[in-house]
Design an enzyme around this catalytic site. Structure first.
Site, short mmCIF file in Angstrom:
data_model
loop_
_atom_site.label_atom_id
_atom_site.label_comp_id
_atom_site.label_asym_id
_atom_site.label_seq_id
_atom_site.Cartn_x
_atom_site.Cartn_y
_atom_site.Cartn_z
N ASP A 96 -8.83 1.06 -6.66
CA ASP A 96 -9.29 2.35 -7.19
C ASP A 96 -9.99 2.12 -8.52
O ASP A 96 -9.40 1.55 -9.44
CB ASP A 96 -8.09 3.29 -7.39
CG ASP A 96 -7.48 3.70 -6.06
OD1 ASP A 96 -8.14 4.41 -5.31
OD2 ASP A 96 -6.33 3.27 -5.78
N THR A 141 -14.27 -4.48 4.19
CA THR A 141 -13.23 -3.44 4.22
C THR A 141 -13.88 -2.07 4.42
O THR A 141 -15.08 -1.89 4.24
CB THR A 141 -12.41 -3.43 2.92
OG1 THR A 141 -13.22 -2.91 1.87
CG2 THR A 141 -11.90 -4.82 2.56
N ASP A 154 -17.16 -2.79 -6.32
CA ASP A 154 -18.58 -2.43 -6.41
C ASP A 154 -18.80 -1.46 -7.57
O ASP A 154 -19.73 -0.66 -7.54
CB ASP A 154 -19.11 -1.88 -5.07
CG ASP A 154 -18.32 -0.69 -4.55
OD1 ASP A 154 -17.38 -0.23 -5.25
OD2 ASP A 154 -18.63 -0.21 -3.44
N ASP A 176 4.23 0.82 -4.32
CA ASP A 176 3.46 0.25 -5.42
C ASP A 176 3.63 -1.27 -5.44
O ASP A 176 4.76 -1.78 -5.50
CB ASP A 176 4.00 0.86 -6.73
CG ASP A 176 3.10 0.59 -7.92
OD1 ASP A 176 2.57 -0.54 -8.02
OD2 ASP A 176 2.93 1.50 -8.74
N TYR A 180 -13.47 0.66 2.66
CA TYR A 180 -13.96 1.24 1.41
C TYR A 180 -15.26 0.55 0.99
O TYR A 180 -16.22 1.22 0.56
CB TYR A 180 -12.89 1.06 0.32
CG TYR A 180 -13.24 1.72 -1.01
CD1 TYR A 180 -12.93 3.06 -1.25
CD2 TYR A 180 -13.87 0.99 -2.01
CE1 TYR A 180 -13.25 3.65 -2.45
CE2 TYR A 180 -14.19 1.58 -3.22
CZ TYR A 180 -13.87 2.90 -3.45
OH TYR A 180 -14.19 3.48 -4.64
N GLU A 219 0.85 -1.19 0.00
CA GLU A 219 0.00 0.00 0.00
C GLU A 219 0.89 1.25 0.00
O GLU A 219 1.72 1.41 0.90
CB GLU A 219 -0.90 -0.02 1.25
CG GLU A 219 -1.75 1.21 1.49
CD GLU A 219 -2.67 1.54 0.33
OE1 GLU A 219 -3.62 0.78 0.04
OE2 GLU A 219 -2.44 2.58 -0.32
C1 LIG Z 1 -10.25 2.31 -3.10
S1 LIG Z 1 -8.97 1.94 -2.00
C2 LIG Z 1 -9.50 0.43 -1.19
C3 LIG Z 1 -8.69 0.10 0.01
C4 LIG Z 1 -9.05 -1.23 0.72
N1 LIG Z 1 -8.74 -2.37 -0.10
C5 LIG Z 1 -10.50 -1.23 1.12
O1 LIG Z 1 -11.28 -1.96 0.47
O2 LIG Z 1 -10.87 -0.50 2.07
C6 LIG Z 1 -7.71 1.32 -3.09
C7 LIG Z 1 -6.35 1.28 -2.44
O3 LIG Z 1 -5.42 0.69 -3.34
C8 LIG Z 1 -4.19 1.37 -3.22
N2 LIG Z 1 -3.43 1.17 -4.46
C9 LIG Z 1 -3.67 1.70 -5.66
N3 LIG Z 1 -2.74 1.33 -6.55
C10 LIG Z 1 -1.88 0.52 -5.86
C11 LIG Z 1 -0.71 -0.17 -6.23
N4 LIG Z 1 -0.20 -0.08 -7.47
N5 LIG Z 1 -0.09 -0.90 -5.29
C12 LIG Z 1 -0.58 -0.99 -4.04
N6 LIG Z 1 -1.69 -0.36 -3.63
C13 LIG Z 1 -2.33 0.40 -4.54
C14 LIG Z 1 -4.60 2.81 -2.97
O4 LIG Z 1 -3.58 3.59 -2.36
C15 LIG Z 1 -5.82 2.66 -2.08
O5 LIG Z 1 -5.49 2.68 -0.71
#
Ligand SMILES: C[S@@+](CC[C@H](N)C(=O)[O-])C[C@H]1O[C@@H](n2cnc3c(N)ncnc32)[C@H](O)[C@@H]1O
Length: 223
Positions: free
Chosen positions: A129, A203, A165, A107, A205, A80
């Site tokens: 995301d 989660t 979702d 990443d 989110y 993360e």
């Molecule tokens: C919409 S949030 C959902 C977070 C968590 N999985 C939840 O359901 O509550 C998406 C997360 O993915 C992370 N993220 C996006 N691209 C990523 C990557 N390349 N590697 C690791 N994490 C990533 C973002 O920083 C963000 O915290």
């Protein structure tokens, strides 16, 4: 991947100011839990582990910590880049005295590139995301090259869970995983993707219900 595909898949890496207690954990606990910044075999991090699981984009770390607590014999690696999320995960790890979690605070694609073939038993990509605008679709984490990399690091017989979702991202992910012959979608009936799996932990989110459909869970087997 990683350095070779620098297109950002995440929004922000820092939001609210980090509280002193959280900052202290970032300074003292994170260095102890951080995975090596060079190619490494996860089995060396916890030799007694029965398996290694990876959660990509763990957000606040609630799911990561809950899975680690429920499976103390499994090494659970979380990736993360969002600093507040990493700080929150460290709080869970600290408060629950979890000894089987390691962190990559960056990443996930750079981490995947460092992992040996067939080194993971499970991968979770939960509510990534969504990048709903067409011009941003290229920023989605699930792309053909990322799917190929996930197939490489998963051991045959291993499993990958994708949840979203956003209906369009579900279709998008399904299309890309099914296009890769190394993955097989395990669903037999609609309830298999509509009902949260028995071991799923809601989660943060997911609870916000920001998408345009009910949560969908896609379970893939690495054949
Ligand atoms: C919409 S949030 C959902 C977070 C968590 N999985 C939840 O359901 O509550 C998406 C997360 O993915 C992370 N993220 C996006 N691209 C990523 C990557 N390349 N590697 C690791 N994490 C990533 C973002 O920083 C963000 O915290």
């Amino acid at each position: 991947m990683g350095e070779r595909s620098p297109l950002r898949t995440y929004g922000r890496i820092k939001a609210r100011p980090i509280k002193p207690r959280q900052a202290a954990r970032l300074e003292t606990l994170l260095p102890k839990l951080r995975v090596p910044e060079r190619p490494f075999d996860p089995r060396a991090l916890m030799p007694q582990a029965s398996a290694t699981w990876l959660e990509i984009g763990f957000g606040g770390g609630e799911h990561l910590a809950a899975q680690a607590a429920a499976h103390p014999d499994v090494l659970v690696i979380g990736a993360e880049p969002f600093q507040n999320g990493v700080a929150s995960a460290l709080r869970h790890i600290d408060e629950q005295h979890l000894a089987n979690v390691r962190i990559h605070d960056g990443d996930a694609r750079a981490l995947l590139a460092r992992l040996p073939d067939a080194s993971l038993e499970r991968v979770f990509i939960l509510f990534p995301d969504p990048w709903p605008k067409t011009r941003h679709h290229k920023r989605r984490l699930v792309q053909a090259d990322a799917v190929a990399e996930l197939a490489r690091v998963l051991r045959p017989g291993g499993a990958l869970r994708f949840a979203s979702d956003w209906a369009d991202y579900v279709d998008w992910a399904l299309e890309r995983f099914l296009a890769n012959p190394d993955f097989r979608w395990t669903a037999a009936r609609a309830s298999d993707w509509r009902t949260p799996p028995a071991d799923h932990v809601t989660t943060r989110y997911e609870a916000k219900r920001l998408g345009d459909c009910a949560p969908v869970f896609l379970e893939f087997l690495r054949v």
